[in-house]
Design an enzyme around this catalytic site. Sequence first.
Site, PDB file in Angstrom:
ATOM      1  N   CYS A   2     -24.410 -25.759  19.705  1.00  0.00           N
ATOM      2  CA  CYS A   2     -24.128 -26.025  21.112  1.00  0.00           C
ATOM      3  C   CYS A   2     -23.515 -24.780  21.735  1.00  0.00           C
ATOM      4  CB  CYS A   2     -23.148 -27.178  21.215  1.00  0.00           C
ATOM      5  SG  CYS A   2     -23.687 -28.627  20.307  1.00  0.00           S
ATOM      6  N   ARG A  27     -30.286 -20.551  24.271  1.00  0.00           N
ATOM      7  CA  ARG A  27     -30.023 -21.102  22.946  1.00  0.00           C
ATOM      8  C   ARG A  27     -30.755 -22.419  22.699  1.00  0.00           C
ATOM      9  NH1 ARG A  27     -24.708 -19.871  20.874  1.00  0.00           N
ATOM     10  NH2 ARG A  27     -24.605 -22.022  20.255  1.00  0.00           N
ATOM     11  N   TRP A  74     -26.702 -29.449  21.761  1.00  0.00           N
ATOM     12  CA  TRP A  74     -27.892 -29.570  20.903  1.00  0.00           C
ATOM     13  C   TRP A  74     -27.552 -30.730  19.989  1.00  0.00           C
ATOM     14  CZ3 TRP A  74     -32.672 -27.599  19.932  1.00  0.00           C
ATOM     15  CH2 TRP A  74     -33.174 -27.706  18.631  1.00  0.00           C
ATOM     16  N   ASN A 100     -18.599 -27.443  19.134  1.00  0.00           N
ATOM     17  CA  ASN A 100     -19.788 -26.964  18.440  1.00  0.00           C
ATOM     18  C   ASN A 100     -19.495 -27.099  16.951  1.00  0.00           C
ATOM     19  OD1 ASN A 100     -22.026 -25.640  17.552  1.00  0.00           O
ATOM     20  ND2 ASN A 100     -21.502 -23.647  18.422  1.00  0.00           N
ATOM     21  N   GLY A 101     -20.401 -27.682  16.187  1.00  0.00           N
ATOM     22  CA  GLY A 101     -20.159 -27.861  14.744  1.00  0.00           C
ATOM     23  C   GLY A 101     -20.272 -29.328  14.379  1.00  0.00           C
ATOM     24  N   GLU A 482     -46.688 -19.087   2.939  1.00  0.00           N
ATOM     25  CA  GLU A 482     -45.798 -18.894   4.084  1.00  0.00           C
ATOM     26  C   GLU A 482     -45.617 -17.401   4.387  1.00  0.00           C
ATOM     27  OE1 GLU A 482     -44.847 -20.445   6.447  1.00  0.00           O
ATOM     28  OE2 GLU A 482     -43.065 -19.433   7.211  1.00  0.00           O
ATOM     29  N   LYS A 486     -46.493 -15.624   7.987  1.00  0.00           N
ATOM     30  CA  LYS A 486     -45.514 -14.854   8.768  1.00  0.00           C
ATOM     31  C   LYS A 486     -46.102 -13.519   9.170  1.00  0.00           C
ATOM     32  CE  LYS A 486     -43.383 -17.089   9.840  1.00  0.00           C
ATOM     33  NZ  LYS A 486     -43.276 -18.475   9.635  1.00  0.00           N
ATOM     34  N   GLU A 489     -49.134 -13.851  11.810  1.00  0.00           N
ATOM     35  CA  GLU A 489     -48.872 -14.386  13.158  1.00  0.00           C
ATOM     36  C   GLU A 489     -48.109 -13.414  14.046  1.00  0.00           C
ATOM     37  OE1 GLU A 489     -46.328 -17.872  13.605  1.00  0.00           O
ATOM     38  OE2 GLU A 489     -45.264 -17.355  11.783  1.00  0.00           O
ATOM     39  N   HIS A 505     -62.552 -15.660  -8.470  1.00  0.00           N
ATOM     40  CA  HIS A 505     -63.634 -16.535  -8.028  1.00  0.00           C
ATOM     41  C   HIS A 505     -64.161 -16.130  -6.650  1.00  0.00           C
ATOM     42  CE1 HIS A 505     -63.020 -18.988 -11.531  1.00  0.00           C
ATOM     43  NE2 HIS A 505     -61.726 -19.005 -11.268  1.00  0.00           N
ATOM     44  N   LYS A 604     -44.283 -22.096  20.684  1.00  0.00           N
ATOM     45  CA  LYS A 604     -43.273 -22.599  19.753  1.00  0.00           C
ATOM     46  C   LYS A 604     -43.541 -24.043  19.383  1.00  0.00           C
ATOM     47  CE  LYS A 604     -39.614 -22.420  17.251  1.00  0.00           C
ATOM     48  NZ  LYS A 604     -39.853 -21.813  15.907  1.00  0.00           N
TER      49      LYS A 604
END
Length: 609
Positions: A2, A27, A74, A100-101, A482, A486, A489, A505, A604
């Site tokens: 937050c 944020r 958030w 926040n937390g 992955e 990365k 993209e 193969h 996103k």
Amino acid sequence: MCGIVGYIGNEQAAPILMEELARLEYRGYDSAGIAVLSEEGICLTKTRGKLQALRNKLAAGMPKGYSGIGHTRWATHGAPSDVNAHPHLDQKGQVAVVHNGIIENYQALRKELQAKGCVFQSQTDTEVVPQLLAQFLQAGEALLPALLKTLDRLRGAYALGILVQEAPDCLIAARKGSPLVVGVADTGNYIASDIPAVLPYTRRVYLLDEGEIALVYGDHVEIYSEWGERVDKKIYEVTWSVDAAERGGYDHFMLKEIFEQPKAIRDTLQPRIRQGRIRLEEAGLTEEYLAGVQRVVLIACGTASHACMVGRVAIEQLARVPVEWDVASEFRYRNPILYPEDLLIVVSQSGETADTLAALRLAREKGCKVLAITNVVGSTIAREADRVLYTWAGPEIAVASTKAYLTQLLCLYLVAIEMAYVKGKLSDETYARYIQELETLPDKAQTVLTSTEPEHALAKRFCHCRDIFFIGRGLDYAAAMEASLKLKEISYIHSEAMASGELKHGTIALIEEGVPVVALSTQGQVAEKLHSNIREVKARGAVVICIAYGDSSLEDGIADHLLYIPRTDDLFAPLLSVIPAQLFAYYCAIERGYDPDKPRNLAKSVTVE
Ligand code: M6R
């Protein structure tokens, strides 16, 4: 994650709070609010939604007063809603708090306060803080002792901004585990969770350290240790631009988020491990339920689907339960065979991905119970799933997913280990060893991030190659998927990931002199087989970069370049081996002159099919 702001001084607080909050919009948040100390007492305005919704609420007139606090939320505990938005008040409306937390012991504190007659308005963990502080103040404690006693009762992480009606000349800031700064200017002083919030007003800030408390007056600031002793602190002069400051001094959000991974791992893990046991009851995954699971189906898209590949291996290997894995865009069009007893797990950072949501709906139509692993509280997937296990990665802003992936892996590991244990497939010793090892991972991830020089140097050398291949076996193959995504993209270098045994193969036809092949080499059980595959590509001229444990016994000369990670149990290696690959991808994009935060053609959140 937050956003917190505050102001006390000679100016009207409300417009300043709104400006500070606007500086934190980058944020990501789902609700916002301010509290201003006016002549009539604390005036609270808050709402679900964006700052514009708060502006609309304030359009009839801003509250008048010279001190106040504000927040962008958030959601973590309690869905995004007007009532769960911060600030929160005690029941008499005399103490306002932004936070926040996560207050880990909030349920116990809430029960204790309710027993004393406190009435709670929200589902948040935060609301215990104003209620507790108000109790101490009403019992006659002075401000600082009351605050120390309140903080002493809180477990977990917090950054707090507090406004107390009885102490109108002062704002309180307190930090433990979450960042907080105090900005100093001639016309007043500020508090903020992030430097960008105060930059329009001042570049002079106190950076609060762990446990520190600031009593912020209009004309001076007093800082205390967590034991109430005065602390003499130096002012820090901010030299960054506003734009850079929003990224916490990092050049890009992606890099910032890569560096946030140790914290993201810790935040996701810590609340789920208590007294040596993994606790997933918050997501309805009781011992009884997990013991009865006969089949698991893992569904996701993109990076999240790569996390599921790791999850599949972990659940099958440990719990000996069959696992089906698929990408969501394929799953729903193949008339999948699902049984009501299946545990269907959908994984999604945003909680809004159209294909993943459609897979969830299909599974529910077929009578399955769906567990969502997601990063966004109150997202559509979180709301429509039967159970939710949140990844506490904080908002992920860069399009390329990094910290969300790591926390998705962690949640899947927790499910796999706990399921295996309650099914009697893991001894007490092995279970305890896994938990111990998981707890070391934030520090190990931090070690990987100690220097980015090796990845940067390799990126400089290879960023102009046409193709880069990633190979591995078992969990290294899943991590290679992955790593390769990365790279392609954000750098637009063509890349493929292969199970290394598959090379011969077909794909080995593409290996010629100078082609880079990144070999992930962490799985002891198949090390020799992987080494054979590396020799095969080297014999055809490939330049081999190995990602391996620092103490690994790689055959001499097998790698042309090495990127080391700290040793961990092979089971958890993807959590560490992906980090050098993220950095390599990031620096390849930079060296090629691309903005890694805004890769072409990508969004996103993919809310269309
Ligand atoms: O929000 P989700 O996790 O459901 O998103 C799924 C994919 O679109 C996402 O993981 C995508 O592959 C990443 N942005 C790649 O870095």
